[in-house]
Design an enzyme around this catalytic site. Structure first.
Site, PDB file in Angstrom:
ATOM      1  N   ASP A 171       0.819  -1.211   0.000  1.00 45.83           N
ATOM      2  CA  ASP A 171       0.000   0.000   0.000  1.00 45.83           C
ATOM      3  C   ASP A 171       0.854   1.263   0.000  1.00 45.83           C
ATOM      4  OD1 ASP A 171      -2.101  -1.757   0.124  1.00 45.83           O
ATOM      5  OD2 ASP A 171      -3.204  -0.614   1.615  1.00 45.83           O
TER       6      ASP A 171
ATOM      7  N   CYS B 115       1.039  -8.061   5.240  1.00 46.25           N
ATOM      8  CA  CYS B 115       0.625  -6.678   5.011  1.00 46.25           C
ATOM      9  C   CYS B 115      -0.860  -6.538   4.691  1.00 46.25           C
ATOM     10  CB  CYS B 115       1.531  -6.030   3.980  1.00 46.25           C
ATOM     11  SG  CYS B 115       3.174  -5.718   4.684  1.00 46.25           S
ATOM     12  N   ASP B 116      -1.253  -5.304   4.427  1.00 45.62           N
ATOM     13  CA  ASP B 116      -2.616  -4.825   4.601  1.00 45.62           C
ATOM     14  C   ASP B 116      -3.738  -5.736   4.105  1.00 45.62           C
ATOM     15  OD1 ASP B 116      -0.860  -2.740   5.138  1.00 45.62           O
ATOM     16  OD2 ASP B 116      -2.291  -1.223   4.549  1.00 45.62           O
TER      17      ASP B 116
ATOM     18  N   CYS C  92       5.040  -2.110   8.395  1.00 46.08           N
ATOM     19  CA  CYS C  92       5.395  -0.771   8.881  1.00 46.08           C
ATOM     20  C   CYS C  92       5.069  -0.613  10.363  1.00 46.08           C
ATOM     21  CB  CYS C  92       4.717   0.287   8.032  1.00 46.08           C
ATOM     22  SG  CYS C  92       5.298   0.272   6.320  1.00 46.08           S
TER      23      CYS C  92
ATOM     24  N   GLU D 271      -7.005   4.682  -0.390  1.00 47.96           N
ATOM     25  CA  GLU D 271      -6.600   5.257   0.883  1.00 47.96           C
ATOM     26  C   GLU D 271      -6.154   6.697   0.673  1.00 47.96           C
ATOM     27  OE1 GLU D 271      -5.071   1.371   3.393  1.00 47.96           O
ATOM     28  OE2 GLU D 271      -3.593   2.775   2.626  1.00 47.96           O
TER      29      GLU D 271
ATOM     30  N   SER E  13      -5.416   5.078   5.260  1.00 47.95           N
ATOM     31  CA  SER E  13      -4.359   4.213   5.769  1.00 47.95           C
ATOM     32  C   SER E  13      -4.455   4.169   7.286  1.00 47.95           C
ATOM     33  CB  SER E  13      -2.997   4.778   5.358  1.00 47.95           C
ATOM     34  OG  SER E  13      -1.966   4.206   6.116  1.00 47.95           O
TER      35      SER E  13
END
Length: 552
Positions: free
Chosen positions: A78, A119-120, A191, A442, A468
């Site tokens: 992302d 991840c996302d 992250c 986002e 986000s």
């Protein structure tokens, strides 16, 4: 065994020859076949190291008497997809991931599955697949990135996005930006803040689909490798005991996960992903449930972007087991829910100690008496809108101001960077919903730019898109119905007064009903932005953000 369909009996001799072509021995073929779903690629820092964890998982499976066979799935970063056409594909990739895993697991009858995301959209996509397939399964995520260090303080990707706005506002030099760029993201992992990826990895643990430690053990830690081996061994126990995802992902488990989410102050994207996973599990989970649980669950953690601490701090403080024990002791989660350990939540978390009280506060002394997310309703959002309440400054909990209307993220970002947004404004970004975007982009670049310019204390932003997990400020997303579906956000005009009351859960357009009716008569839905390819199909099939943006 389910895998007998491709390996046992006279008629399966050709199938066995294909397995032997890959070097499998008779003994390996006779054992349970465990699918290992690997989301590794060289585009996502959170996935660059997953091959190491895959090998650890395989070792665990073999130690417990199984035969692991690996297959891949896609993953979008992302951060790299942000603020250009790539972000239209991020949320849409969630459904592709679930579908691809379904294809692989149905075409090749595995006995059980180990999912390795980080991840996302990869985490919820895999959870959706696990619920849909309902084969014995366990998750081992890649783990969080460590925070970077800059001028004696912890920093992360959200610091970078906000720094862009700070440079534009003259609060930071380009030389300082370059120095920050070199150290904000120091290595592999998702992250470092309580952004979407880490929130969802914590949700894996809260739902009971990952072993204790899954949500917070750092990516670079040897403990993460050991956890991967344990996951490989544990999936064999789940197979032996016939414990399946739908035994674990019950209505109780989802309510527990929402409570943990509220206590953590997690990403607003959970309001999309948890309902979508619940949909696959046959469990009703709507925004009203989020609102109800928010009202009774205090926020006891305040991690980046809402605060200065990061996931490594939460891990040192005791991780998700310590958070869940704090909630369990006060009757805020149900300890009877089953987990992949084969034991209950209560068994897993009882006695877990909080070792850093500045990271995990007591329920009696929380950061706020209600949860970190809030659902707003009103004429602008009759189906609901979502805000990360725990990351909103106190002075922005109530705000009323003139609308600055933009029909795309790109238009809004250009206006912000061009210093056209003034204190008191309410930035409206529309036609960015699941259907209208398409893909529900986002809005991290606009929100981070506002924060970096110091406008997060005086400017609100509302959108039918999403944010986000790194966004902060009065950023209200998922406005439903979206503009492309004829939601009231489509009728907002420049200068209209919008009233926001986060504490009261209200989002209102202050325009007389007669004027709204007049505008509605004149409104026509704009033509679709994209009609071909996967996104064109996605736009035709996707539902409201209030329903998790699932496909129908």
């Amino acid at each position: 065994m389910r895998s007998d369909a491709m390996k046992t009996g006279l008629a399966r001799a050709p199938h066995r020859s294909l397995l032997k072509a890959m070097g499998l021995t008779e003994t390996e073929i006779e054992r349970p076949i465990i699918g290992v779903v690997n989301a590794h690629n060289e585009l996502i820092p959170g996935h660059i190291h997953l091959n190491n964890l895959v090998e650890a998982v395989k070792a665990g499976v073999r130690l417990a008497g199984g035969t692991p066979l690996e297959f891949p799935t896609i993953g979008v970063c992302d951060g790299l997809a942000m603020n250009h056409v790539g972000m239209k594909y991020s949320l849409a990739s969630r459904e592709l991931i679930a579908d691809m895993i379904e294809v692989m697991a149905m075409a090749h009858p595995f006995d059980a599955l180990v999912f390795i995301p980080n991840c996302d959209k990869i985490v919820p996509g895999m959870l959706m697949a696990a619920a849909r397939l309902n084969l014995p399964a366990i998750f081992i995520s890649g783990g969080p990135m460590l925070a970077g260090r800059y001028q004696g303080r912890d920093v992360s990707l959200s610091t970078m996005f906000e720094a862009v706005g700070a440079v534009q506002a003259g609060k930071m030099t380009e030389q300082e930006l370059a120095a920050l760029e070199d150290c904000a993201c120091p290595g592999c992992g998702s992250c470092a803040g309580m952004f979407t990826a880490n929130t969802m990895n914590c949700m894996v643990e809260a739902l009971g689909m990952g072993l204790p430690g899954n949500g917070t053990t750092p990516a670079v830690s040897g403990s993460r490798v050991r956890l991967a081996k344990e996951a490989g061994m544990q999936v064999m126990k789940l197979l032996q005991e016939n414990i399946r995802p739908l035994d674990i992902m019950t209505a109780t488990a989802f309510r527990n996960a929402v409570a943990v989410d509220m206590a953590l102050g997690g990403s607003t994207n959970t309001c999309l992903h948890l309902p979508a996973i619940a949909h696959e599990a046959g469990v009703k989970l709507d925004l009203n449930t989020f609102n109800e649980i928010n009202r009774r669950t205090p926020q006891i953690c305040k991690l980046s972007p809402a605060g200065s601490q990061h996931i490594q701090d939460l891990d040192e403080a005791g991780g998700i087991p310590a958070v869940m024990n704090e909630l369990y002791r006060h009757g805020l989660i149900d300890g009877s829910a089953l987990t992949v350990t084969g034991r209950t939540v209560a068994d897993n978390v009882s006695g877990r100690v909080v070792s850093r009280r500045e990271v995990i506060r007591p329920v009696e002394d929380p950061y706020s008496r209600e949860g970190g997310l809030a659902v707003l309703y009103g004429n602008l959002a009759p189906e609901g809108a979502v805000v990360k309440k725990g990351a909103v400054l106190p002075e922005m909990m109530r705000h009323e101001g003139p609308a600055r209307v933009f029909n795309s993220e790109e238009e809004a970002f250009a206006a912000i960077m061009g210093k056209q947004i003034k204190p008191g404004d309410v930035v409206v970004i529309r036609y960015e919903g699941p259907r209208g975007g398409p893909g529900m982009q986002e809005m991290l670049s606009p929100t981070a730019a506002l924060a970096g310019m110091g406008l997060d204390s005086s400017v609100a932003l509302i959108t039918d898109g999403r944010f986000s997990g790194a966004s902060r400020g009065a950023s209200i997303g998922h406005v439903s119905p979206e503009a492309a579906a004829g939601g009231l956000i489509a009728l907002v005009e420049e200068g209209d007064i919008i009233a926001i009351d986060i504490e009261a859960g209200k989002l209102e357009l202050k325009v007389p009903e007669e004027e709204i009716a007049r505008r509605r008569q004149n409104w026509q839905a704009p033509p679709p932005k994209i009609t071909g390819g996967y996104l064109g199909r996605y736009a035709r099939m996707v539902t409201s953000g209030a329903r998790g943006a699932v496909l129908e």
